[in-house]
Structures are given as structure tokens and as C-alpha cells.
Motif scaffolding. Structure first.
Motif, PDB file in Angstrom:
ATOM      1  N   SER A   9       0.841  -1.187   0.000  1.00  0.00           N
ATOM      2  CA  SER A   9       0.000   0.000   0.000  1.00  0.00           C
ATOM      3  C   SER A   9       0.881   1.244   0.000  1.00  0.00           C
ATOM      4  O   SER A   9       2.046   1.179   0.403  1.00  0.00           O
ATOM      5  CB  SER A   9      -0.887  -0.038   1.252  1.00  0.00           C
ATOM      6  N   VAL A  12      -0.587   4.575   4.521  1.00  0.00           N
ATOM      7  CA  VAL A  12      -1.499   3.911   5.459  1.00  0.00           C
ATOM      8  C   VAL A  12      -1.662   4.808   6.681  1.00  0.00           C
ATOM      9  O   VAL A  12      -0.672   5.257   7.275  1.00  0.00           O
ATOM     10  CB  VAL A  12      -0.969   2.525   5.882  1.00  0.00           C
ATOM     11  N   LEU A  35      -5.067   4.491   2.744  1.00  0.00           N
ATOM     12  CA  LEU A  35      -5.854   3.423   3.377  1.00  0.00           C
ATOM     13  C   LEU A  35      -5.907   3.731   4.866  1.00  0.00           C
ATOM     14  O   LEU A  35      -4.864   3.911   5.507  1.00  0.00           O
ATOM     15  CB  LEU A  35      -5.167   2.065   3.142  1.00  0.00           C
ATOM     16  N   THR A 119     -11.698   3.289   1.279  1.00  0.00           N
ATOM     17  CA  THR A 119     -10.578   3.970   1.941  1.00  0.00           C
ATOM     18  C   THR A 119     -10.452   3.530   3.402  1.00  0.00           C
ATOM     19  O   THR A 119      -9.343   3.377   3.927  1.00  0.00           O
ATOM     20  CB  THR A 119     -10.769   5.510   1.888  1.00  0.00           C
ATOM     21  N   ARG A 121     -10.867   0.833   6.343  1.00  0.00           N
ATOM     22  CA  ARG A 121     -11.012  -0.604   6.598  1.00  0.00           C
ATOM     23  C   ARG A 121     -11.281  -0.782   8.092  1.00  0.00           C
ATOM     24  O   ARG A 121     -10.392  -0.622   8.924  1.00  0.00           O
ATOM     25  CB  ARG A 121      -9.729  -1.332   6.193  1.00  0.00           C
TER      26      ARG A 121
END
Ligand SMILES: Cc1cc2nc3c(=O)[nH]c(=O)nc-3n(C[C@H](O)[C@H](O)[C@H](O)COP(=O)(O)OP(=O)(O)OC[C@H]3O[C@@H](n4cnc5c(N)ncnc54)[C@H](O)[C@@H]3O)c2cc1C
Length: 399
Positions: A9, A12, A35, A119, A121
Motif C-alpha cells: 500500500s 497507510v 488506506l 478507503t 477498513r
């Protein structure tokens, strides 16, 4: 060691509270995806209500959610300091700029609502961060065994931050006070003017802010006792112990606490990063940094925790976004990201040292029983923080 199934990713963000969501939205507005890993299963609105000051509204306007949120909140007209001398109330009113009280859920929903789907989680708790010995980029390990290799990690994971642990920041300090916060509904209307009332009496500091014509948000900073650690989950005991600590406060204030919504009550020991910890803290390791409470948790005396977290988001995205456009895995990319994070930290440090010093001095003045300590605090306030609302006039600039 990272497993072969590690997910890759770019940016983050650990924590989907105010700071994490605002940072993701600020990056999104700059065309950069991220994310957000949030351990809760849904948006978490602990505290039910939050006051946002002029500087915070500036940041919300940069995120383009200010107008929407203004429709859900009423502007406050001023601060009214009420001091109790026997039965006499002395009142001083000060203009407040743009300050409003918001339901936290509205704020979080407004920030999350403008993010691209996928976007955030939810149900993703970060256990540890470590540095990949081969690439020197961070590796995130999740509670469900998942592993994410990221280019950048931003710790917006609040006061008990795993990311701050990775950065070797010293844990936030414990204050001798606790914060009690709640929300009270008056079905027939409360009749209070729309101003922020503060009362400081016998080492108990109360703030009361109307949310609308029928509800008020209040918070109390009072001395912490050992008993408080055992009652923080019981709303009746929180009410009782708080009312008992408020001898001499007006009856209407005690009734406000007695009649508060049980679900809205929270009692937490006050924790803070001292100004010198903010001044000297090493807020970056490689491409990992922190923002919001993880970086600068502070006492409640200025009501700036949330607004300062929004400012962080704007400055971080402004510094980072231009560097994220063309990156590879090479060392120069890491250095570019590191340089962007250093710019963010250096811009924020000046502001945050001042904010935390201001909060710390007011807290020490209210908490201390020593006359000498009080005199020193008063001197510091006269020298550095004479402009009572100077902290709200700060402008974090354009996104
Ligand atoms: C009851 C209360 C009332 C307050 N009132 C005000 C106010 O009126 N005005 C004001 O300006 N400030 C107020 N504050 C302070 C303000 O709420 C904070 O400064 C602000 O919420 C900081 O935002 P944050 O996103 O940095 O941290 P947080 O809001 O704490 O969010 C951190 C997020 O990270 C998540 N998280 C934590 N660890 C992990 C992990 N390991 N993995 C994944 N996710 C994780 C958490 O679930 C949470 O969603 C108040 C605080 C409290 C507790």
C-alpha cells in the motif's frame, strides 16, 4: 519477518478518528489515495459532542466540509467566565470568533462521507509496526495476521498509539486530574444563551456549551481519586462522585449533571504530552510519523485537541502530497518522503509547543495548591498568553 502474502500500500493511516479521517480526506482532495485502518467495526464517536474553534473551522473549510457542518450547529456568541465568591457570581464575557459545538458523529460522517469507498477498513487493529530490513520501509502487522508493506505510515491512533511506541515517544503523562464529560437534554428547552460558560471553583473547572436550544455539552476537570479508576464504567457512580466534588456550584449545574444522558458520560484520567516533550519529541522514523492525539494529546482547558488534529491533517497533506506523485522503491523516494514529513513536523512543532504550553500552564494554575506555583503560572500567562483567545486565531493555511 514479513510473509509472502503481504499486501502493498502507499499511505497507510492508522486510526479512523477525527485526525485519521481528516488526513485521508485532505490527501484525497490533493488527488492522493490512502488506506485508513480502524480497529472499531464502525465510526467511533466517543464523547458524543465536540467543540470546534475558529482555527478548526478554517481547517474544515479547507477540507470542504465546513458549510455542511455549519448547518448542524449553532455559533457560540462568547465565553462567559463565572466565578463563585460565596453566593456572588461575577461574570466576564469575551467574544469568541467562530466557535460551535457539534455532534461527533456528524463530524466523522462528514469526513468519511467524502472519501472514496474502500478507503476505510474497519475491524483492522494494528498490533505492531516494524522497519523492513531490506527496503527500510515500514511493515504493519494486524491482529488478524494480516501484513501490510507501506510507503508511508501516519499514526492517528490516539493517546495509546502503537505508532508513537514505534517512534519511541515517551508515553503521555498522567495529570492529577480527571475529565468528566456529558450531554444533557432539556425537553422543554434550557433557556441558556449560546455562549461557552466556564466556572472555576475549589480546583474544579467546568465548561458548559449549548449544542442547540434543548441540549448542552459539558465537561469538568476535577482532582482524580483512586476510586475513579473503578467507577468509570458506571454512569450513576460517575454522576454521584462528580456532584460530590462540586460543593458550592450553583444548583442548576448540579441538576445538569444529575440529568445527563447516561450513555454520554465518560470519565478519563487527564493525559498529556508536556510542552518540552512536544519540543524535543522525535516525531519521524523513516517514513513513519504521527498526528493528532498520538502526537500531542493535551488537557481539556483550551478545548483544542480536535481543532489541532484538523490543522495537522491540512499541513501534513500539503507537505506530503507533492512528493507522493512519482515515487519508486528507491532510496531517493524514501528521502523525499522523509523531507516532506520533516517539513510537516517542523511547521507543526512551533504551533503545538505553544498550544501545549498554554494548556499546561492553565491546567497547572487550576490544579496546583502551591501559592508559588500559581504565581509562576500567572506570570507565564501574562508574559506569553495574555491574549486569551490568541490560540483560536491561528490559520493553518491552504491545503
Ligand atoms: C470525552 C471527550 C471530549 C472531548 N471534547 C473535546 C472538545 O470539545 N473539543 C476538542 O477540540 N477536543 C475535545 N476532546 C479531545 C479530542 O476528542 C481529541 O483531541 C481528538 O479526538 C483527537 O483525534 P484523534 O483522531 O487524534 O484521536 P482519536 O479521536 O482518539 O482517534 C483515534 C482512532 O484510532 C483508533 N485506533 C487506536 N488504536 C488503534 C490501532 N492499534 N489500530 C487501529 N485503530 C486504532 C481508535 O479506535 C480511534 O478511532 C475530547 C476528548 C474526549 C475523550
Amino acid at each position: 519477518m514479513a510473509t509472502a502474502e503481504a499486501e502493498h500500500s502507499g499511505i497507510v493511516i492508522v486510526g479512523g478518528g477525527i485526525c485519521g479521517l481528516a488526513t485521508a480526506l485532505a490527501l484525497h482532495r490533493k488527488g492522493i489515495s490512502s488506506l485508513v485502518l480502524e480497529r472499531s467495526d464502525a465510526l467511533r464517536a466517543t464523547g458524543t459532542t465536540i467543540s470546534i474553534q475558529t482555527n478548526g473551522w478554517r481547517a474544515l473549510d479547507q477540507l470542504r466540509v465546513g458549510s455542511k457542518l455549519r448547518q448542524t450547529s449553532l455559533p457560540l456568541k462568547g465565553i462567559r467566565d463565572v466565578s463563585i465568591n460565596n453566593t456572588t457570581l461575577k461574570e466576564v464575557t469575551i467574544g469568541l470568533g467562530e466557535a460551535r459545538c457539534l455532534r461527533r458523529s456528524f463530524l466523522l460522517e462528514a469526513l468519511a462521507g467524502d472519501l472514496p469507498s474502500g478507503t476505510i477498513r474497519f475491524g483492522s487493529r494494528v498490533l505492531t509496526i516494524e522497519m523492513d530490513p531490506q527496503t527500510s520501509y515500514p511493515i504493519i502487522r494486524l491482529h488478524d495476521g494480516g501484513v501490510i508493506k507501506a510507503k508511508v505510515v501516519i499514526g492517528c491512533d490516539g493517546v495509546n498509539s502503537e505508532v508513537a511506541n514505534f517512534l519511541d515517544l515517551r508515553p503521555p503523562r498522567m495529570s492529577p486530574t480527571c475529565n468528566v464529560r456529558g450531554f444533557t437534554v432539556y425537553p422543554d428547552g434550557h433557556g441558556y444563551p449560546h455562549d461557552f460558560v466556564t466556572i472555576n471553583h475549589n480546583r474544579v473547572f467546568l465548561g458548559r456549551i449549548p449544542l442547540d436550544d434543548k441540549s448542552v455539552y459539558w465537561f469538568i476537570a476535577r482532582p482524580w481519586t483512586h476510586q475513579d479508576s473503578t467507577i468509570s464504567k458506571n454512569s450513576d457512580l460517575i454522576k454521584r462522585s462528580t456532584v460530590e466534588s462540586m460543593l458550592g456550584f450553583p444548583a442548576e449545574i448540579l441538576e445538569m449533571i444529575e440529568n445527563s444522558e447516561p450513555d454520554s458520560l465518560s470519565l478519563t484520567r487527564t493525559r498529556y504530552r508536556a510542552p518540552w516533550d512536544v519540543l524535543l519529541g522525535s516525531f519521524r522514523k523513516g517514513t513513519v510519523t504521527v498526528a493528532g492525539d498520538a502526537m500531542h494529546v493535551m488537557g481539556p482547558f483550551l478545548g483544542q485537541g480536535g481543532s489541532a488534529a484538523l490543522e495537522d491533517a491540512i499541513v501534513l497533506a500539503r507537505c506530503l502530497a507533492p512528493r507522493m506523485a512519482s515515487l519508486d522503491h528507491g532510496e531517493s523516494s524514501r528521502e523525499k518522503i522523509g523531507g516532506a514529513l520533516d517539513s510537516y513536523i517542523s511547521e507543526r512543532r512551533t504551533r503545538l509547543v505553544r498550544l501545549s504550553a498554554n494548556t499546561y500552564t492553565i491546567g497547572s494554575l487550576l490544579e496546583s495548591t502551591s501559592l508559588v506555583a500559581k504565581l509562576i503560572c500567572i506570570l507565564v500567562i501574562i508574559l506569553f498568553f495574555r491574549d486569551r483567545l490568541g490560540h483560536t486565531r491561528y490559520d493553518c493555511g491552504r491545503l
